[in-house]
Scaffold this active site. Structure first.
Site, short mmCIF file in Angstrom:
data_model
loop_
_atom_site.label_atom_id
_atom_site.label_comp_id
_atom_site.label_asym_id
_atom_site.label_seq_id
_atom_site.Cartn_x
_atom_site.Cartn_y
_atom_site.Cartn_z
N ARG A 56 -8.17 11.48 -6.08
CA ARG A 56 -9.25 11.04 -5.38
C ARG A 56 -10.27 12.23 -5.34
NH1 ARG A 56 -12.12 8.20 -4.90
NH2 ARG A 56 -12.38 6.85 -2.50
N ASP B 217 -6.68 -3.69 -8.00
CA ASP B 217 -6.51 -3.75 -6.86
C ASP B 217 -7.03 -5.25 -7.41
OD1 ASP B 217 -8.10 -2.97 -4.44
OD2 ASP B 217 -9.16 -4.70 -4.97
N ARG C 84 1.07 -1.18 0.11
CA ARG C 84 0.07 -0.18 -0.17
C ARG C 84 1.05 0.94 0.46
NH1 ARG C 84 -5.14 -1.43 1.41
NH2 ARG C 84 -5.92 -2.23 -0.18
N TYR D 214 -14.32 -12.36 -0.89
CA TYR D 214 -15.11 -11.38 -1.26
C TYR D 214 -16.32 -11.36 -2.54
CZ TYR D 214 -11.69 -8.01 0.53
OH TYR D 214 -10.87 -7.47 1.73
N ARG E 135 -3.72 6.23 0.56
CA ARG E 135 -4.65 7.96 1.26
C ARG E 135 -4.04 8.16 2.06
NH1 ARG E 135 -9.61 4.27 3.08
NH2 ARG E 135 -8.65 2.67 2.81
O1 CP3 Z 1 0.45 0.38 -3.31
C1 CP3 Z 1 -0.29 -0.59 -3.84
O2 CP3 Z 1 0.10 -0.98 -2.57
C2 CP3 Z 1 -0.53 -0.21 -5.44
C3 CP3 Z 1 -2.27 -0.98 -4.62
C4 CP3 Z 1 -2.88 -1.72 -4.21
C5 CP3 Z 1 -4.51 -1.66 -3.59
N1 CP3 Z 1 -4.80 -2.89 -3.46
C6 CP3 Z 1 -5.10 0.04 -3.77
C7 CP3 Z 1 -6.69 0.07 -3.21
C8 CP3 Z 1 -2.82 -3.35 -3.85
C9 CP3 Z 1 -2.02 -4.16 -3.97
C10 CP3 Z 1 -4.67 -3.70 -3.23
C11 CP3 Z 1 -4.44 -5.21 -3.15
C12 CP3 Z 1 -5.27 -5.32 -2.00
N2 CP3 Z 1 -6.86 -4.73 -2.81
C13 CP3 Z 1 -5.57 -6.00 -1.37
C14 CP3 Z 1 -4.34 -7.10 -0.38
C15 CP3 Z 1 -3.77 -6.20 0.04
C16 CP3 Z 1 -4.34 -6.93 1.47
O3 CP3 Z 1 -3.85 -5.17 1.76
O4 CP3 Z 1 -4.30 -7.67 1.99
C17 CP3 Z 1 -6.86 -6.77 -0.66
C18 CP3 Z 1 -7.50 -7.37 0.66
C19 CP3 Z 1 -7.78 -5.26 -1.13
C20 CP3 Z 1 -9.39 -5.30 -1.76
C21 CP3 Z 1 -9.65 -4.07 -1.11
N3 CP3 Z 1 -9.61 -2.81 -1.82
C22 CP3 Z 1 -9.25 -3.47 0.64
C23 CP3 Z 1 -9.43 -3.75 1.92
C24 CP3 Z 1 -9.77 -1.93 0.55
C25 CP3 Z 1 -9.66 -1.24 1.04
C26 CP3 Z 1 -11.02 -0.41 2.23
C27 CP3 Z 1 -11.04 0.23 2.30
O5 CP3 Z 1 -11.82 1.77 2.66
O6 CP3 Z 1 -9.66 0.61 3.73
C28 CP3 Z 1 -8.99 -1.56 -1.12
C29 CP3 Z 1 -9.27 -0.58 -1.81
C30 CP3 Z 1 -8.35 0.53 -1.80
N4 CP3 Z 1 -7.04 -0.55 -3.08
C31 CP3 Z 1 -7.31 1.32 -1.74
C32 CP3 Z 1 -5.93 1.36 -2.46
C33 CP3 Z 1 -5.57 3.00 -2.30
C34 CP3 Z 1 -8.38 2.40 -1.27
C35 CP3 Z 1 -8.89 3.59 -1.46
C36 CP3 Z 1 -9.49 4.66 -1.71
O7 CP3 Z 1 -10.34 4.62 -1.05
O8 CP3 Z 1 -8.82 5.99 -1.98
#
Ligand code: CP3
Length: 350
Positions: free
Chosen positions: A48, A84, A35, A160, A39
């Site tokens: 965003r 994602d 990550r 999911y 954010r």
């Molecule tokens: O910088 C990076 O790591 C690259 C991008 C990346 C994202 N998601 C961007 C993202 C990667 C590698 C992921 C993988 C991902 N997505 C996982 C596996 C990693 C882990 O954390 O175990 C999982 C479980 C997801 C599913 C997912 N997508 C979740 C749980 C969330 C967060 C929800 C929340 O509101 O907390 C997302 C959304 C997401 N994916 C965000 C980002 C930057 C937040 C997006 C936002 O609000 O703008």
């Protein structure tokens, strides 16, 4: 004077990150952070405020910008593609969205095991925006920085789809796993095949390594892992050529490290609850990645340093990549993340 060819100062193609993934001794311990684009960065929040999360993921120029920006600001040895793990579910006819406060939502949720056989055949061309982002990023990234492509592992992605969003107890997922094992295995197989093809196309587009995230698989036993999750993860990893490093990570997976390696990983990610030295003992010569607690980045520099140095000791000089035990949280100060990357580089360069 001619330099000796064995000098660790001589960085090979792909830089310290690929050296470490391949078990060699890099010029310094490579570092990237899960990550690292997200954010906690004001530039990301600003973007965003104008663009939805899914639009950002599907616009190659923007995904490229976010990926490169994070790697450049932090000076990490690798960049991770901005995308994602849930995008692949769009190929199975579901709608994925990010609802503020509720996390990602998947509609319709798949609750009825008899629906598994009726899922549409996924067309991997449907994620061509992702491959295009990979091409753009690889072109912009310096040669000594690696680009990591990624996907979610079948168990986590299926959870999911079955739950329709994030879950605490994985009630519907486990109900299907225990109550309809054949349909559950078929679902994971379908996701596993699509994931393999998805990763293979990312590599063709220019990804130097891949990471398979099985974020929530730590919630099942090793026996269930080997029966259900492993065969499907193996399908995904086997589709990637063997010269490409294959990192495998899950949260709370100390009890599954060897089993997850058996799925075909060449580098194992370790979470912050697992002792890195112990993980190394379990895994023999397999390179490892990890495992600072991401919440330490909310502390002062002295505290960050005090916890980072012993991890670097446990990681050692060869076949080790520094990372967090899970993703950076949104309240993290950017300066602390920069401090951490510099610290790892400084302490391990010689
Ligand atoms: O910088 C990076 O790591 C690259 C991008 C990346 C994202 N998601 C961007 C993202 C990667 C590698 C992921 C993988 C991902 N997505 C996982 C596996 C990693 C882990 O954390 O175990 C999982 C479980 C997801 C599913 C997912 N997508 C979740 C749980 C969330 C967060 C929800 C929340 O509101 O907390 C997302 C959304 C997401 N994916 C965000 C980002 C930057 C937040 C997006 C936002 O609000 O703008």
């Amino acid at each position: 004077m001619a330099e000796t060819s064995s000098s660790p100062e001589r960085t090979s193609v792909g830089g310290p990150f690929l050296d470490a993934c391949q078990g060699r001794t890099p010029s310094h311990i490579p570092v990237w952070l899960m990550r690292q684009a997200g954010r906690y960065m004001s530039e990301y929040r600003e973007l965003r405020s104008r663009v939805s999360f899914m639009e950002l993921c599907h616009t190659p120029e923007l995904a490229c910008e976010v990926t490169i920006h994070a790697a450049r600001v932090l000076d990490t040895d690798a960049a991770i593609l901005f995308a994602d793990i849930l995008l692949i579910l769009e190929l199975f006819g579901t709608k994925v969205s990010l609802v503020g406060g509720k996390g990602p939502q998947v509609e319709p949720a798949l609750r009825d095991p008899s629906q598994v056989a009726l899922l549409p055949e996924p067309d991997l061309e449907g994620l061509s925006t992702v491959y295009e982002a990979v091409r753009l990023i690889r072109k912009e990234l310096p040669a000594d920085r690696a680009l990591i492509g990624f996907a979610g592992a079948p168990f986590t992605v299926a959870s999911y789809l079955i739950e329709g969003g994030p879950s605490k107890n994985f009630e519907n997922t486990k109900k299907m796993m225990f109550g309809a094992p054949e349909q559950f295995a078929l679902l994971l197989e379908k996701i596993g095949r699509a994931t393999g093809e998805y990763l293979r196309r990312q590599v063709e587009a220019g990804a130097d390594a891949v990471q398979l995230f099985d974020s929530w698989v730590g919630n099942i036993s090793e026996a269930d892992y080997r029966r259900f999750a492993l065969p499907a993860s193996r399908l995904a990893l086997a589709a990637v050529p063997d010269h490409i490093p294959k990192i495998h990570f899950g949260k709370g997976t100390g009890h599954l490290l060897s089993a997850m390696r058996d799925a075909g990983a060449s580098v194992m990610g370790v979470d912050e609850m697992t002792n890195l030295g112990w993980a190394r003992e379990q895994l023999g010569s397999t390179p490892v990645q990890g495992n600072l607690d991401p919440i330490l980045l909310l502390c002062d520099r002295e505290t960050i340093k005090r916890h980072t140095l012993p991890i670097l000791e446990q990681g050692g000089r060869s076949g080790y990549i520094f990372n967090l035990g899970h993703g950076i949280v949104p309240s993290t100060p950017v300066d602390n993340v920069r401090y951490l990357v510099d610290l790892v580089h400084e302490v391990t360069s010689r």
